[in-house]
Design an enzyme around this catalytic site. Structure first.
Site, PDB file in Angstrom:
ATOM      1  N   PRO A 126       0.812  -1.287   0.080  1.00 32.76           N
ATOM      2  CA  PRO A 126       0.088   0.085  -0.014  1.00 32.76           C
ATOM      3  C   PRO A 126       0.764   1.414   0.138  1.00 32.76           C
ATOM      4  O   PRO A 126       0.935   2.039   0.990  1.00 32.76           O
ATOM      5  CB  PRO A 126      -0.750  -0.290   1.416  1.00 32.76           C
ATOM      6  CG  PRO A 126       0.115  -0.918   2.049  1.00 32.76           C
ATOM      7  CD  PRO A 126       1.036  -1.860   1.412  1.00 32.76           C
ATOM      8  N   CYS A 127       1.547   1.744  -1.212  1.00 30.70           N
ATOM      9  CA  CYS A 127       2.384   2.802  -1.036  1.00 30.70           C
ATOM     10  C   CYS A 127       1.413   3.851  -1.213  1.00 30.70           C
ATOM     11  O   CYS A 127       1.907   4.994  -0.789  1.00 30.70           O
ATOM     12  CB  CYS A 127       3.299   2.603  -2.367  1.00 30.70           C
ATOM     13  SG  CYS A 127       2.371   2.317  -3.989  1.00 30.70           S
ATOM     14  N   HIS A 128      -0.106   3.762  -1.585  1.00 32.83           N
ATOM     15  CA  HIS A 128      -0.818   5.039  -1.445  1.00 32.83           C
ATOM     16  C   HIS A 128      -1.125   5.369  -0.144  1.00 32.83           C
ATOM     17  O   HIS A 128      -1.675   6.499   0.142  1.00 32.83           O
ATOM     18  CB  HIS A 128      -2.031   4.583  -2.147  1.00 32.83           C
ATOM     19  CG  HIS A 128      -2.810   3.329  -1.534  1.00 32.83           C
ATOM     20  ND1 HIS A 128      -2.698   1.986  -1.699  1.00 32.83           N
ATOM     21  CD2 HIS A 128      -3.955   3.349  -0.582  1.00 32.83           C
ATOM     22  CE1 HIS A 128      -3.417   1.313  -0.910  1.00 32.83           C
ATOM     23  NE2 HIS A 128      -4.205   2.018  -0.050  1.00 32.83           N
TER      24      HIS A 128
END
Length: 284
Positions: free
Chosen positions: A246-248
């Site tokens: 989950p780089c977001h």
């Protein structure tokens, strides 16, 4: 040919873009509906079906104060992760069902020679996606606004691999992450091409649970390199597995969401969608 789900998402993405740019003025339902050429009634219904909450509530999740509040309350997000997966403890999400295995030095250096890669396309709440897997697990997942471009980007990662357009169990398990019920998720294995440093950063991202946010500097502290925020940012930007890693959920220290490899509006939609899901679960 675009499906109705994709058409709806494009309209929602346009609405989110408008909300993101104008949240300080708190635009009302009529104003946002007009921007996407829908009646207030139809826009409210479409948005609620997608997010599970009203546009007004969603707007609250996109505010700077929301982001700052989440960043100040990191401990609460550990409970959120456990709550969402139906567990009684506070084990982090990556300990539950996502494991990373790095590719061997030979696989890394020779562009995937001797690797057999299955790939397929699927719909998600955030548009079409391409997902690829080796016999060891998911090796690539990216939003695919254009299928040919998406495949070419996958091919560039492993130019010497053999490719087959096949849907397999690893891909199906990975795509279940987009379903509303996470209580029956199977273990997801990732088989990734990355340096030791990149793998360490990607593993740190898995410690940020759904509904939680973190900053680049905090991620740098997590990997015990507090002065390497820029290098950490580059590793985050090189993440080959959208949403699962989950780089977001990594934002600026100011609380602003910032840019995203697959589009700032998509990142905003994902953050708001996850926050809405957590709010719905807590209300049950």
């Amino acid at each position: 040919m675009e499906t109705q789900n994709n058409i709806n998402y494009e309209r929602i993405a346009e609405a989110i873009a408008y909300i993101r740019l104008n949240f300080k003025s708190q635009p009302n339902l009529d104003e946002v509906a007009e921007k996407v050429n829908l009646s207030p009634f139809h826009f409210q219904r479409m948005f609620t079906e997608w997010a599970g909450i009203s546009p007004k509530k969603f707007l609250q999740y996109l505010s700077l104060e929301y982001a700052k509040g989440i960043l100040k309350d990191q401990q609460a997000t550990l409970f959120d992760a456990a709550y969402e997966t139906g567990l009684s403890g506070t084990s982090r999400l990556h300990d539950l069902f996502i494991n990373i295995e790095g590719m061997t030095p030979a696989e890394y250096k020779n562009g995937g020679k001797a690797l057999s890669i299955n790939f397929s396309y699927a719909e998600t709440p955030f548009g079409n996606i391409i997902v690829a897997s080796t016999p060891k697990g998911i090796c690539y997942m990216a939003f695919a606004d254009d299928k040919d471009t998406a495949f070419n980007e996958l091919y560039a990662q492993f130019p010497n691999a053999s490719y087959y357009q096949v849907v397999d169990m690893a891909q199906q398990n990975a795509l279940n992450i987009f379903k509303s019920d996470w209580s029956q998720l199977s273990q997801i294995k990732l088989h990734l091409k990355g340096t030791d440093f990149q793998l360490k950063v990607w593993e740190a991202l898995l410690k940020i649970p759904t509904g939680g946010l973190n900053t680049y500097s905090n991620v740098a502290n997590t990997v015990k390199l507090p002065n390497a925020s820029r290098a950490v940012g580059s590793a985050i930007g090189a993440n080959p597995v959208a949403f699962l890693i989950p780089c977001h959920r990594v934002i600026k220290s100011t609380g602003e969401f910032g840019q995203y490899h697959w589009g700032a509006n998509r990142k905003t939609a994902m953050i708001g969608w996850e926050a809405a899901r957590m709010d719905i679960l807590k209300a049950v």
